[in-house]
Scaffold this motif. Structure first.
Motif, short mmCIF file in Angstrom:
data_model
loop_
_atom_site.label_atom_id
_atom_site.label_comp_id
_atom_site.label_asym_id
_atom_site.label_seq_id
_atom_site.Cartn_x
_atom_site.Cartn_y
_atom_site.Cartn_z
N ALA A 27 -1.99 5.75 2.79
CA ALA A 27 -3.04 5.44 2.93
C ALA A 27 -3.33 4.68 4.60
O ALA A 27 -2.52 4.27 5.25
CB ALA A 27 -3.40 3.97 2.15
N ALA A 82 0.72 -1.42 0.18
CA ALA A 82 0.01 0.18 0.03
C ALA A 82 0.84 1.24 -0.11
O ALA A 82 1.95 1.23 0.35
CB ALA A 82 -0.82 0.07 1.25
N LYS A 124 -7.35 1.66 1.16
CA LYS A 124 -6.92 1.19 -0.11
C LYS A 124 -5.68 0.73 0.06
O LYS A 124 -4.61 1.50 0.48
CB LYS A 124 -6.92 2.53 -0.96
CG LYS A 124 -6.93 2.33 -2.64
CD LYS A 124 -7.11 3.51 -3.16
CE LYS A 124 -7.20 3.21 -4.65
NZ LYS A 124 -7.30 4.45 -5.36
#
Length: 84
Positions: A27, A23, A32
């Protein structure tokens, strides 16, 4: 964009289960992500760790940095081929 390999928590209250995800560093923890590369279940004895070695190596080569916890899980599985 700084990319991290880290844990994302799943499971219910007091029954944690984690995905090992790639990631963006900005985030949120459970937000997400780019890709799921493995799982970690700390409740089993011994703790169960599954990581896709090809995807892990690909992301490490592209510059993704594992968190301290993920680094220790990778070492436990014997998949750390370079000092990440």
């Amino acid at each position: 964009m700084s990319v991290r390999i880290r844990l994302a928590r799943k499971g219910s209250k007091k029954r944690p289960f984690y995905r090992i995800v790639v990631a963006d560093a900005q985030a949120p923890r459970d937000g997400k992500f780019l890709e799921i590369i493995g799982t970690y279940n700390p409740l089993t004895d011994p703790a169960q760790v599954q990581i896709d070695p090809e995807r892990l190596q690909l992301w490490l080569e592209q510059g993704a940095q594992p968190t301290d916890t993920v680094r220790s899980l990778i070492k436990r599985k014997g998949l750390l081929t370079r000092s990440a």
